[in-house]
Design a protein around this motif. Sequence first.
Motif, PDB file in Angstrom:
ATOM      1  N   ALA A 244       0.835  -1.207   0.000  1.00  0.00           N
ATOM      2  CA  ALA A 244       0.000   0.000   0.000  1.00  0.00           C
ATOM      3  C   ALA A 244       0.868   1.255   0.000  1.00  0.00           C
ATOM      4  CB  ALA A 244      -0.933  -0.010   1.208  1.00  0.00           C
ATOM      5  N   ASP A 245       2.028   1.161   0.653  1.00  0.00           N
ATOM      6  CA  ASP A 245       2.932   2.311   0.692  1.00  0.00           C
ATOM      7  C   ASP A 245       3.360   2.741  -0.709  1.00  0.00           C
ATOM      8  OD1 ASP A 245       2.783   2.436   3.342  1.00  0.00           O
ATOM      9  OD2 ASP A 245       4.758   1.534   3.735  1.00  0.00           O
ATOM     10  N   ALA A 246       3.551   1.754  -1.568  1.00  0.00           N
ATOM     11  CA  ALA A 246       3.973   2.068  -2.930  1.00  0.00           C
ATOM     12  C   ALA A 246       2.882   2.859  -3.646  1.00  0.00           C
ATOM     13  CB  ALA A 246       4.288   0.781  -3.696  1.00  0.00           C
ATOM     14  N   LEU A 247       1.631   2.533  -3.335  1.00  0.00           N
ATOM     15  CA  LEU A 247       0.530   3.278  -3.953  1.00  0.00           C
ATOM     16  C   LEU A 247       0.491   4.707  -3.421  1.00  0.00           C
ATOM     17  CD1 LEU A 247      -2.413   0.738  -4.152  1.00  0.00           C
ATOM     18  CD2 LEU A 247      -0.802   1.426  -5.913  1.00  0.00           C
ATOM     19  N   ARG A 248       0.684   4.831  -2.126  1.00  0.00           N
ATOM     20  CA  ARG A 248       0.688   6.190  -1.566  1.00  0.00           C
ATOM     21  C   ARG A 248       1.816   7.022  -2.167  1.00  0.00           C
ATOM     22  NH1 ARG A 248       0.184   3.686   3.350  1.00  0.00           N
ATOM     23  NH2 ARG A 248      -1.991   3.349   3.861  1.00  0.00           N
ATOM     24  N   ALA A 249       2.925   6.343  -2.439  1.00  0.00           N
ATOM     25  CA  ALA A 249       4.070   7.065  -2.996  1.00  0.00           C
ATOM     26  C   ALA A 249       3.723   7.708  -4.334  1.00  0.00           C
ATOM     27  CB  ALA A 249       5.254   6.123  -3.157  1.00  0.00           C
ATOM     28  N   LEU A 250       2.778   7.086  -5.032  1.00  0.00           N
ATOM     29  CA  LEU A 250       2.374   7.661  -6.318  1.00  0.00           C
ATOM     30  C   LEU A 250       1.746   9.030  -6.128  1.00  0.00           C
ATOM     31  CD1 LEU A 250       0.898   4.638  -8.200  1.00  0.00           C
ATOM     32  CD2 LEU A 250       2.584   6.232  -9.088  1.00  0.00           C
TER      33      LEU A 250
END
Length: 375
Positions: free
Chosen positions: A278-284
């Motif tokens: 999920a962190d990778a999505l937030r990074a977007l």
Amino acid sequence: MDIFYAPRDALAQTMADRLSPDPIMGTPAGLFLAAPRRTGKSSFLRGDLMPHLRDRGLYPIYVDLWADPQADPGELIANVLAQELDALGDRRTRLLGALPFKTLTVAGFRIDLKQADGARSATLADALAEIGKRAAADVVFIVDEAQHALSSPTGMHAMFALKAARDAMNQTPDSTRLYLVFTGSHRDKLAGLTLTSKAPFFGAQVADFPRLDRSYVDALVDHINPKLADDNKLDRDDVEAAFKLLGYRPEKLTQVIRDHALGTAGSAGLRQTIRDRADALRALVWQQHESDFGRLTDVQRAVLRVLIDRGSDFAPFTPVTYAAVKRMTDHDVGQSQIQNALDDLRDKSLIWRPSRGVYALEDQDLREWLLAHIS
Ligand SMILES: Nc1ncnc2c1ncn2[C@@H]1O[C@H](COP(=O)(O)OP(=O)(O)O)[C@@H](O)[C@H]1O
Ligand SMILES: [Mg+2]
């Protein structure tokens, strides 16, 4: 390639219903709606609301105060109204004669009108009343990114003129009516038009602009799934979960689907990303900050850094701030440099100032991102 767009008819209908003189069902003072950037406000206004209003026989006019960051909000409003007058003056010449004005003046901006032979200059109120008369319809004036009106005296002047025009038209029995719709990407800033007794629309309520919902997700899945192999269909709940993590921003969602579901791991890859990364999505979402931040000067970066470090104790025009900025940038700075940096940071929507002298970051994501990115 067909461009995907999920129509929002129900929302257009609800909103149009509120443009009514009825003091209980309607919002005669005007609609004030706020939602973050890139969540579909402008698309809805132009693609759903305006056509729906036209179908109902109303006459919508749209102006985006962010359309040209260099242009003054008062001037943008003046230009839009002059274009409308020119178009309507052209169409109705035989029926109603030429426009009774020579020019249009809004907030000090004077524009020559093409289809006119009067002697005087029209005010904003004259212009809107004339548009209603020639269109033979109630006018809905839609101001997108309306908080930008607060950034210049002429913008505020135009807002007061709009309020006066609304009162004049709506209190004149045989005139067509004027409805106002304001949207913005920053709720607290938009509230600057309504909160204090000196604000032009004092007493009006700012509401959340409804975000895209499950019906958008369903429409998107229905659009993409037929193109995917049988064993690689998108799961609606997965997509909805991703959309939520991405702050309800369609462009980010499209990017994630492209990167995951259409990549080698297929739709299972999307599920795994939502569950485990999920962190990778937030990074977007942070990439937006990255592009905003990239254009900042050293002094602006340093001022941001001091603001983050000192939090609510941040006092811009103090020796502590000057010294900290000097340490980080090697520049001698004083009040005017700090003021310029703060103004630019506000224009870029990185910081905001809820009341005189108090500055804060625009959102919490930004704080985390900045701490990770400035040393
Ligand atoms: N109903 C919708 N269906 C599909 N895409 C949409 C929809 N609404 C907005 N988008 C997309 O989302 C992005 C941001 O929309 P925009 O209207 O510019 O947001 P805002 O005005 O809130 O900044 C655009 O790329 C737009 O095409
Ligand atoms: Mg917009």
